[in-house]
Design an enzyme around this catalytic site. Structure first.
Site, PDB file in Angstrom:
ATOM      1  N   ASP A 115       0.877  -1.161   0.000  1.00 14.97           N
ATOM      2  CA  ASP A 115       0.000   0.000   0.000  1.00 14.97           C
ATOM      3  C   ASP A 115       0.926   1.226   0.000  1.00 14.97           C
ATOM      4  OD1 ASP A 115      -2.263   1.692   0.390  1.00 14.97           O
ATOM      5  OD2 ASP A 115      -1.905   1.667   2.553  1.00 14.97           O
TER       6      ASP A 115
ATOM      7  N   ASP B 115      -0.074   5.089   1.030  1.00 10.56           N
ATOM      8  CA  ASP B 115      -0.277   6.053   2.114  1.00 10.56           C
ATOM      9  C   ASP B 115      -0.271   5.344   3.467  1.00 10.56           C
ATOM     10  OD1 ASP B 115      -0.830   8.632   0.627  1.00 10.56           O
ATOM     11  OD2 ASP B 115      -2.313   7.327  -0.300  1.00 10.56           O
TER      12      ASP B 115
END
Length: 222
Positions: A9, A11
């Site tokens: 991922d 953020d």
């Protein structure tokens, strides 16, 4: 030898950007006359930028700017902040380099817009280490829908069962689980998120984490 991959991922995993998104959201939507509350920002933090713009417009419609323009204003501000602020997650570059040296393919799957990805990878000096990158901008639905993870695995040419996903959000973990992947929760010292859905956790990007990930990969490939 079975090809394996680790999909990150973005953020909260590669960059500590939640505060930057919150700042940009507050600046842009406040400039349109909206009262941006912390409570509503909690609701929007797992949304795509398109969904965020629609959320605020439905709550308090503004005049003279269409949704696409406002969305791009937020994105541009976040990119500025990523470039100027100290937002690197400690140890992540070295962690990725060690995974590459262990013959893992490296992917990225984010709900954030595609145009932000190069800014983040350049900030971390890891652009050349990623074999595939994906944004939910090009999916019908973002996380927790599994499409972005399924499609990232296809780009990497690695079976879903041989992909390990590093996530810090519950919606992201759900997406990876639905895609049939192993889920690693990156806690980063956060006690507030429910990590029960994860197969295991890592607290920071260090040698302990590398040993956990590579050991798990060996077990799964037997």
């Amino acid at each position: 030898m079975t090809q394996k991959a680790v999909i990150f991922d973005m953020d909260g995993v590669l960059v500590d950007s939640e505060k930057l998104w919150k700042q940009a959201e507050k600046e842009i939507f406040s400039s349109l006359g909206i009262n941006v509350t912390d409570e509503d920002s909690e609701v929007t933090k797992s949304m795509t930028t398109t969904e965020v713009s629609e959320f605020w417009f439905n709550k308090s419609p503004w005049q003279n700017k269409n949704l696409d323009v406002v969305e791009q204003m937020v994105i541009s501000r976040v990119m500025e902040l990523i470039t100027t602020e100290d937002c690197k997650i400690n140890g992540v570059k070295e962690f990725i380099e060690k995974l590459k040296s262990n013959n893992y393919k490296i992917g990225l799957a984010t709900n954030s817009p595609y145009k932000i990805i190069p800014t983040v990878l350049e900030k971390l000096e890891v652009t050349g280490l990623f074999d595939a990158v994906s944004s939910a901008e090009f999916e019908e639905k973002g996380k927790p829908d599994p499409a972005i993870y399924i499609n990232t695995a296809a780009k990497l040419n690695v079976a879903a069962k041989n992909c390990l996903v590093i996530e810090d959000s519950h919606s992201g973990m759900i997406a990876a689980k639905k895609a049939g992947m192993t889920v690693i929760a990156f806690t980063n010292g956060n006690p507030l998120i429910n990590f029960d859905i994860a197969d295991f956790t890592i607290n920071q990007f260090d040698d302990v984490a590398i040993n956990k990930v590579t050991s798990y990969g060996l077990i799964c490939s037997k």
